[in-house]
Design a protein around this motif. Structure first.
Motif, PDB file in Angstrom:
ATOM      1  N   GLU A   1       0.834  -1.205   0.000  1.00 41.61           N
ATOM      2  CA  GLU A   1       0.000   0.000   0.000  1.00 41.61           C
ATOM      3  C   GLU A   1       0.870   1.258   0.000  1.00 41.61           C
ATOM      4  OE1 GLU A   1      -2.356  -0.570   3.468  1.00 41.61           O
ATOM      5  OE2 GLU A   1      -3.631  -2.113   2.565  1.00 41.61           O
ATOM      6  N   ASN A   2       1.915   1.266   0.813  1.00 42.45           N
ATOM      7  CA  ASN A   2       2.821   2.418   0.850  1.00 42.45           C
ATOM      8  C   ASN A   2       3.535   2.606  -0.487  1.00 42.45           C
ATOM      9  OD1 ASN A   2       2.177   2.902   3.508  1.00 42.45           O
ATOM     10  ND2 ASN A   2       4.040   1.993   4.355  1.00 42.45           N
ATOM     11  N   TRP A   3       3.938   1.490  -1.103  1.00 38.13           N
ATOM     12  CA  TRP A   3       4.652   1.548  -2.379  1.00 38.13           C
ATOM     13  C   TRP A   3       3.778   2.174  -3.460  1.00 38.13           C
ATOM     14  CZ3 TRP A   3       9.571   1.312  -3.385  1.00 38.13           C
ATOM     15  CH2 TRP A   3      10.026   1.059  -4.679  1.00 38.13           C
ATOM     16  N   LEU A   4       2.527   1.742  -3.536  1.00 37.69           N
ATOM     17  CA  LEU A   4       1.618   2.299  -4.539  1.00 37.69           C
ATOM     18  C   LEU A   4       1.349   3.776  -4.277  1.00 37.69           C
ATOM     19  CD1 LEU A   4      -1.062  -0.499  -5.100  1.00 37.69           C
ATOM     20  CD2 LEU A   4       1.064  -0.090  -6.345  1.00 37.69           C
ATOM     21  N   ALA A   5       1.243   4.132  -3.008  1.00 39.50           N
ATOM     22  CA  ALA A   5       0.955   5.524  -2.660  1.00 39.50           C
ATOM     23  C   ALA A   5       2.101   6.452  -3.032  1.00 39.50           C
ATOM     24  CB  ALA A   5       0.656   5.638  -1.163  1.00 39.50           C
ATOM     25  N   ASN A   6       3.313   5.895  -3.165  1.00 38.43           N
ATOM     26  CA  ASN A   6       4.492   6.707  -3.489  1.00 38.43           C
ATOM     27  C   ASN A   6       5.017   6.425  -4.893  1.00 38.43           C
ATOM     28  OD1 ASN A   6       5.462   8.228  -0.887  1.00 38.43           O
ATOM     29  ND2 ASN A   6       4.799   6.203  -0.197  1.00 38.43           N
ATOM     30  N   ARG A   7       4.135   5.973  -5.786  1.00 39.88           N
ATOM     31  CA  ARG A   7       4.533   5.622  -7.141  1.00 39.88           C
ATOM     32  C   ARG A   7       5.298   6.756  -7.828  1.00 39.88           C
ATOM     33  NH1 ARG A   7       1.984   2.199 -11.134  1.00 39.88           N
ATOM     34  NH2 ARG A   7       0.293   1.890  -9.632  1.00 39.88           N
ATOM     35  N   GLU A   8       4.759   7.938  -7.815  1.00 40.60           N
ATOM     36  CA  GLU A   8       5.371   9.052  -8.545  1.00 40.60           C
ATOM     37  C   GLU A   8       6.754   9.390  -7.999  1.00 40.60           C
ATOM     38  OE1 GLU A   8       2.738  12.362  -8.582  1.00 40.60           O
ATOM     39  OE2 GLU A   8       1.153  11.303  -9.693  1.00 40.60           O
ATOM     40  N   VAL A   9       6.912   9.320  -6.677  1.00 43.28           N
ATOM     41  CA  VAL A   9       8.201   9.628  -6.052  1.00 43.28           C
ATOM     42  C   VAL A   9       9.267   8.627  -6.498  1.00 43.28           C
ATOM     43  CG1 VAL A   9       9.437   9.785  -3.847  1.00 43.28           C
ATOM     44  CG2 VAL A   9       7.102  10.694  -4.038  1.00 43.28           C
ATOM     45  N   VAL A  10       8.914   7.344  -6.493  1.00 36.85           N
ATOM     46  CA  VAL A  10       9.871   6.297  -6.868  1.00 36.85           C
ATOM     47  C   VAL A  10      10.218   6.383  -8.343  1.00 36.85           C
ATOM     48  CG1 VAL A  10      10.274   3.818  -7.001  1.00 36.85           C
ATOM     49  CG2 VAL A  10       9.035   4.767  -5.047  1.00 36.85           C
ATOM     50  N   VAL A  11       9.220   6.521  -9.190  1.00 41.10           N
ATOM     51  CA  VAL A  11       9.450   6.560 -10.633  1.00 41.10           C
ATOM     52  C   VAL A  11      10.313   7.758 -11.013  1.00 41.10           C
ATOM     53  CG1 VAL A  11       8.343   6.863 -12.881  1.00 41.10           C
ATOM     54  CG2 VAL A  11       7.366   5.271 -11.219  1.00 41.10           C
ATOM     55  N   GLU A  12      10.060   8.882 -10.377  1.00 45.63           N
ATOM     56  CA  GLU A  12      10.821  10.091 -10.713  1.00 45.63           C
ATOM     57  C   GLU A  12      12.307   9.927 -10.407  1.00 45.63           C
ATOM     58  OE1 GLU A  12      11.010  14.869  -9.574  1.00 45.63           O
ATOM     59  OE2 GLU A  12       9.376  13.621  -8.809  1.00 45.63           O
ATOM     60  N   LYS A  13      12.645   9.297  -9.266  1.00 43.68           N
ATOM     61  CA  LYS A  13      14.056   9.191  -8.891  1.00 43.68           C
ATOM     62  C   LYS A  13      14.703   7.910  -9.379  1.00 43.68           C
ATOM     63  CE  LYS A  13      17.365   9.575  -5.138  1.00 43.68           C
ATOM     64  NZ  LYS A  13      17.599   9.918  -3.722  1.00 43.68           N
ATOM     65  N   TYR A  14      13.964   6.774  -9.340  1.00 48.17           N
ATOM     66  CA  TYR A  14      14.578   5.484  -9.620  1.00 48.17           C
ATOM     67  C   TYR A  14      14.107   4.846 -10.924  1.00 48.17           C
ATOM     68  CZ  TYR A  14      16.350   5.749  -4.862  1.00 48.17           C
ATOM     69  OH  TYR A  14      16.994   6.145  -3.719  1.00 48.17           O
ATOM     70  N   GLY A  15      13.076   5.409 -11.547  1.00 48.09           N
ATOM     71  CA  GLY A  15      12.622   4.906 -12.830  1.00 48.09           C
ATOM     72  C   GLY A  15      11.489   3.897 -12.717  1.00 48.09           C
TER      73      GLY A  15
END
Length: 480
Positions: free
Chosen positions: A410-424
């Protein structure tokens, strides 16, 4: 290919007793040990060398040599063939939705789409590799799609899986050098604290929590606090105890024990980021003088003075099968004779399914490289006993791990944009599949976690100090 039989009886989905656990939306079992015919294997191991002997006119002694040399390749070939032919058990209590592949995903690559479409299932290894490459998009939430994975995927041992197993997994299992272990940790745990913080939350604990109140959906922080208290209570931590936490991660348990139980705690990790984080947290919590987080290989852990309490939460898997007894002998040497050892270790069920192989090798390739000491419970207990430990208690906490993974997801999905922006997007997708799939894997028992309390098997050890009241003790209903 074997056809999939209809379920023997249609049953309504039984409600799961705790809202903390993501319940299955499809009751379906995968093929595995029950369908793997060991008698066929025995016949092949005995028969193939005999046919070679007859054809070439070899001696009886040569036959036995051939049988010994060919047993492993024949066994491997039999396993591979079974994984392609026997997709699911014939005895089912639930039915597949029987939806086309397009219901679950959109295949963007034209050649791949021409190969897999409609009701033609895709091998799981082919799916996740192409999903990570961007050749496939999911048609919904990853967890929901994976709950119905047997409708669109099967789990054969493919060429890529076999090559990874032979050329990477086996050499890593046999070697486990200091350099190898350090390289794997650097790539994994030093990726960035922010990467892990997006799903581990405030506690920064990368191990299974524990459900405390099954009647409600506890938060991730509650699950982890339940676990931290449970560990400290199981090993009976007291003020002044010398506590060693091997593979301490971000140092949360060491700082927690020092702050709440008055221990002198030492944590050992190979992660540079984790070391800095742990020492800073201990200082913020006011126990910087009681906690030391050391950045070193576990083999270099200071052994003297000995420790009263040793904990190791989901690190021992990385020690490796070949080094496991050596590791346990080191732990025993570092402990006081009246000390307690708490081991929380991820493990696998003995009655495997082919999905278990697929998931395990996926984890070894993408998530926890080198963690080859995840084994069935009997192997772990045997290793402890062989090195002079007595096992006091064992709990299987796979369902707790599933609940923990669900919070991480749940936390991972909620932070999708943050992860994709920095880590792809690729890194996001890898962890998306890892978390979604593992929620199910832990819940269904493919992989689980064991909590083991052990002590030195010595005549003078005060075993009575670990006695717990029997369940139901003192209840009126328990009288005769």
């Amino acid at each position: 290919m074997a056809t999939e039989s209809a379920p023997r009886e249609q049953k309504a989905m039984a409600p799961f007793s705790s809202p903390s656990v993501a319940k299955p939306t499809l009751l379906y079992e995968g093929g595995g040990a029950r369908e793997y015919n060991i008698y066929v294997l025995y016949a092949l191991v005995a028969g193939v060398p005999y046919l070679i002997k007859r054809a070439l006119g070899l001696s009886l002694g040569t036959y036995f040599v051939l049988a010994a040399l060919l047993a492993l390749p024949i066994g491997a070939a039999t396993l591979v063939v079974h994984s392609w032919i026997v997709k699911t058990p014939t005895d089912q209590v639930g039915a597949l939705p029987n939806e086309p592949l397009e219901k679950y995903m959109t295949i963007l690559d034209k050649a791949l789409k021409a190969q897999y479409h409609g009701h033609r299932k895709i091998p799981m290894e082919e799916f996740f590799e192409r999903y990570f490459d961007g050749d496939i998009d999911l048609a919904g939430d990853a967890l929901e799609v994976f709950e119905k994975r047997y409708d669109w995927a099967f789990f054969p041992i493919t060429k890529n899986v076999a090559m990874f197993f032979l050329l990477q997994w086996i050499p890593e299992l046999l070697w486990h050098s200091r350099k190898q272990d350090e390289t794997q940790v650097r790539d994994h745990y030093d990726r960035g604290d922010d990467f892990y913080a997006v799903f581990l939350g405030e506690r920064m604990v990368y191990t299974s929590g524990l459900i405390g109140d099954p009647s409600r959906k506890e938060t991730l922080e509650e699950l982890q606090d339940n676990k931290l208290r449970d560990v400290c209570e199981r090993v009976q931590m007291r003020p002044g105890d010398r506590h060693l936490d091997l593979g301490c991660g971000w140092g949360t348990l060491a700082a927690y024990a020092a702050r709440n139980y008055g221990t002198e705690s030492v944590g050992v990790t190979l992660g540079r980021n984790q070391t800095a984080f742990g020492n800073e947290r201990a200082a913020k919590w006011g126990v910087g003088d009681k906690v030391r987080i050391l950045c070193m290989d576990y083999r270099d852990t200071p052994r003297r003075p000995r420790y009263n309490r040793v904990t190791c939460l989901e690190m021992a898997e990385h020690v490796g099968v070949r080094k496991f007894q050596e590791f346990l002998l080191q732990v025993r040497d570092m402990m006081e004779d009246d000390g307690l050892f708490y081991l929380q270790i991820a493990g696998l069920r003995g009655a495997w399914q082919y999905e278990d192989f697929s998931w395990g090798l996926f984890m070894a390739k993408y998530i926890f490289p080198g963690a080859d000491a995840s084994c069935p419970l009997n192997w772990v207990v045997g290793q402890l006993e062989a090195t002079g430990f007595e096992v006091r208690s064992v709990d299987t906490i796979g369902v707790h791990y599933s609940a923990t993974l669900a919070r991480w997801y749940e936390n991972w999905l909620a932070n999708r944009e943050v992860v994709v922006e920095k880590y792809g997007k690729r890194w996001f997708r890898i962890w998306e599949i890892f978390l979604a799939w593992s929620i199910i894997i832990a819940r269904q028992g493919s992989s689980t976690c064991y909590q083991i309390l052990a002590h030195k098997n010595r005549n003078g050890f005060d075993r009575a100090g670990l006695v717990r009241k029997p369940l139901g003790y003192g209840m009126a209903s328990g009288s005769l």
